[in-house]
Structures are given as C-alpha cells and as structure tokens.
Design a protein around this motif. Sequence first.
Motif, PDB file in Angstrom:
ATOM      1  N   ALA A 112       1.285 -14.702  -8.637  1.00  0.00           N
ATOM      2  CA  ALA A 112       2.355 -13.735  -8.372  1.00  0.00           C
ATOM      3  C   ALA A 112       1.781 -12.437  -7.805  1.00  0.00           C
ATOM      4  O   ALA A 112       2.324 -11.873  -6.846  1.00  0.00           O
ATOM      5  N   ARG A 113       0.673 -11.968  -8.381  1.00  0.00           N
ATOM      6  CA  ARG A 113       0.062 -10.731  -7.885  1.00  0.00           C
ATOM      7  C   ARG A 113      -0.404 -10.895  -6.443  1.00  0.00           C
ATOM      8  O   ARG A 113      -0.204 -10.001  -5.607  1.00  0.00           O
ATOM      9  N   PHE A 114      -1.040 -12.023  -6.156  1.00  0.00           N
ATOM     10  CA  PHE A 114      -1.562 -12.220  -4.798  1.00  0.00           C
ATOM     11  C   PHE A 114      -0.425 -12.326  -3.792  1.00  0.00           C
ATOM     12  O   PHE A 114      -0.476 -11.707  -2.716  1.00  0.00           O
ATOM     13  N   PHE A 115       0.615 -13.100  -4.112  1.00  0.00           N
ATOM     14  CA  PHE A 115       1.712 -13.246  -3.170  1.00  0.00           C
ATOM     15  C   PHE A 115       2.442 -11.919  -2.967  1.00  0.00           C
ATOM     16  O   PHE A 115       2.900 -11.615  -1.851  1.00  0.00           O
ATOM     17  N   ARG A 116       2.538 -11.116  -4.013  1.00  0.00           N
ATOM     18  CA  ARG A 116       3.117  -9.771  -3.848  1.00  0.00           C
ATOM     19  C   ARG A 116       2.260  -8.944  -2.890  1.00  0.00           C
ATOM     20  O   ARG A 116       2.786  -8.198  -2.042  1.00  0.00           O
ATOM     21  N   GLU A 117       0.974  -9.056  -3.056  1.00  0.00           N
ATOM     22  CA  GLU A 117       0.052  -8.317  -2.184  1.00  0.00           C
ATOM     23  C   GLU A 117       0.274  -8.685  -0.721  1.00  0.00           C
ATOM     24  O   GLU A 117       0.325  -7.824   0.155  1.00  0.00           O
ATOM     25  N   ARG A 118       0.417  -9.987  -0.463  1.00  0.00           N
ATOM     26  CA  ARG A 118       0.594 -10.427   0.917  1.00  0.00           C
ATOM     27  C   ARG A 118       1.944  -9.966   1.473  1.00  0.00           C
ATOM     28  O   ARG A 118       2.049  -9.590   2.639  1.00  0.00           O
ATOM     29  N   LEU A 119       2.994 -10.018   0.647  1.00  0.00           N
ATOM     30  CA  LEU A 119       4.305  -9.565   1.105  1.00  0.00           C
ATOM     31  C   LEU A 119       4.324  -8.059   1.358  1.00  0.00           C
ATOM     32  O   LEU A 119       5.050  -7.580   2.234  1.00  0.00           O
ATOM     33  N   ALA A 120       3.533  -7.318   0.592  1.00  0.00           N
ATOM     34  CA  ALA A 120       3.445  -5.878   0.823  1.00  0.00           C
ATOM     35  C   ALA A 120       2.828  -5.594   2.191  1.00  0.00           C
ATOM     36  O   ALA A 120       3.154  -4.600   2.838  1.00  0.00           O
ATOM     37  N   GLU A 121       1.945  -6.477   2.630  1.00  0.00           N
ATOM     38  CA  GLU A 121       1.328  -6.337   3.952  1.00  0.00           C
ATOM     39  C   GLU A 121       2.271  -6.777   5.059  1.00  0.00           C
ATOM     40  O   GLU A 121       2.283  -6.200   6.148  1.00  0.00           O
ATOM     41  N   ASP A 122       3.041  -7.843   4.800  1.00  0.00           N
ATOM     42  CA  ASP A 122       3.962  -8.373   5.809  1.00  0.00           C
ATOM     43  C   ASP A 122       5.118  -9.047   5.088  1.00  0.00           C
ATOM     44  O   ASP A 122       5.004 -10.170   4.607  1.00  0.00           O
ATOM     45  N   GLU A 123       6.248  -8.372   5.024  1.00  0.00           N
ATOM     46  CA  GLU A 123       7.390  -8.899   4.267  1.00  0.00           C
ATOM     47  C   GLU A 123       8.084 -10.068   4.962  1.00  0.00           C
ATOM     48  O   GLU A 123       8.998 -10.669   4.409  1.00  0.00           O
ATOM     49  N   ASN A 124       7.661 -10.402   6.183  1.00  0.00           N
ATOM     50  CA  ASN A 124       8.293 -11.489   6.925  1.00  0.00           C
ATOM     51  C   ASN A 124       7.632 -12.852   6.686  1.00  0.00           C
ATOM     52  O   ASN A 124       7.992 -13.823   7.351  1.00  0.00           O
ATOM     53  N   GLN A 125       6.702 -12.923   5.756  1.00  0.00           N
ATOM     54  CA  GLN A 125       6.033 -14.191   5.477  1.00  0.00           C
ATOM     55  C   GLN A 125       6.895 -15.007   4.495  1.00  0.00           C
ATOM     56  O   GLN A 125       6.762 -14.903   3.279  1.00  0.00           O
TER      57      GLN A 125
END
Length: 257
Positions: A189-202
Amino acid sequence: MKAWMGWLLLALASPLCAQEGPPSVEYEMFPDEAGAVAAYNAGPGEETLRRVSEVRFHHAVRLLDEFFATGDKEAGARAVSYAETVLEDDPGHVRCHLLLGGLAFLAAEQPGFADGYAEEHLQAVLDAEPQNAAARKLLGMLWLKRDFFDRALNEFEQLLRDHPELADEDLIAVMGMAYSADNQQDRGARFFRERLAEDENQTAVRMGLATMLLEEGDAAEAAALLDRVANDPGASGNLKDVARALIADLAGTGAQP
C-alpha cells in the motif's frame, strides 16, 4: 526491444535448456574474428578489444538465431561458447551478461538449476548499468521463482522507481501477489501510494493499491479507488471488469464505501 531478447523468450521451451545441457563443442574461430584478434594483438587497447567482443557477440547471436530456426543443438552450444568467450576477455560486456543471464533464467525451470548462473550475470549487468530494466525485472522474477518475495519486491520497486512507465497491470498483479504471499500488504500500500503521488494516472497502480487496502480491511478507500478504475476511460477492459466485480463483492458483503 532487441531482437535477441525475443530469442531468450523462445529458450524457455528449447531443448538447449534441458537439464542434460548442450552438447560439448570445440571452439571454432571465424575469419572475421581472427582478423579482429590479429588487430588486437598488433595494437592492444580498448577499441581493438571491443571490436573482438562485438564480432564474437555477433556470432553468438547469429548462432542462436540458427539454433532457434533449425533446432540444431550444436549451433546453440556454440552460441553459448562464443558468449562465454566474450566475457573471458571482456568481462564488462553488458549485453553478453544479459544474454547469458536471460538464457540461464529461462533454463532454471526447477529451483536451483542455473539460478546461480542467472543471478551472477544479471547482477553483473546491474553493477554496470543500475537502471537496466531488463536485468532488474529478470532478477526480480528469479527471486520470485525461488519464493524469495522480499528480494523480488526490492527489485520490482526499484524497477518502477527507475522506469515508472513499466507499471503495467501484469507487473502490478505479480507484485500484489508477492506482497500478499509475504504478508507485506502494508508495504504494498505504501509503495503504490508513492507511485500514485508521482503520477496519479497510473490506473494499474491504483488497482494494486485497492487490492492491498481490501486485504488490510479498508473497504471504504478501496471502494473509492475501484470506482475510479471502473469508470476510467483509459483503463483496460480487464481492469474495469475486475474493479466492477470487486465492487459487487463489497456490496454483497455489506461493506460500506
């Protein structure tokens, strides 16, 4: 993707990868290799050494092409021999490490068989090129095959930090399985949040986060994420179908979004 990377994929079903191994062959020097070696002997240096390496690598690839086209095991064995000879004289040849590491990975259908060889060559690629996506992903998959989930996730997370464009639904699904198998849903959950914070369109990452939250019991946030996936015009049909099915499951269990 280089053409010879496709050959690595074909090796999975290849007789070259049988446990008895390829036939033994005597090393044969081709005329252009002899010329490159003579030039190196006359003037040793980085440029002439690289010429020898490239000629040998070319023959390794050509012989692999012949092997996959005809099934000639001797051609396959010669290809491996040529690739190994490249590294004897030019141990930093990244493409050759990747070629041998990829073949060994595909040969390692049973735990332990060729794993060490694959790890050695793939790590050599990453030592030279830390952002090499092919080597990073193969190493992660190697750890995954051995059920070393934490190591696999280390590689996959670094892969997506270096190459966020590779966060497709297949890789995210593999990562989700690994997080769950290792009881690391909170890390996921933490990692996927991190990635969405970088690009919310993923969208695939959003689905990954939703599944981690479902496993952690956070139905409300998971439902909101699933709704976005289900109504995302850019999402694949498969992701939309899965999101809608999970939403229906939540409604059936009485979970409150």
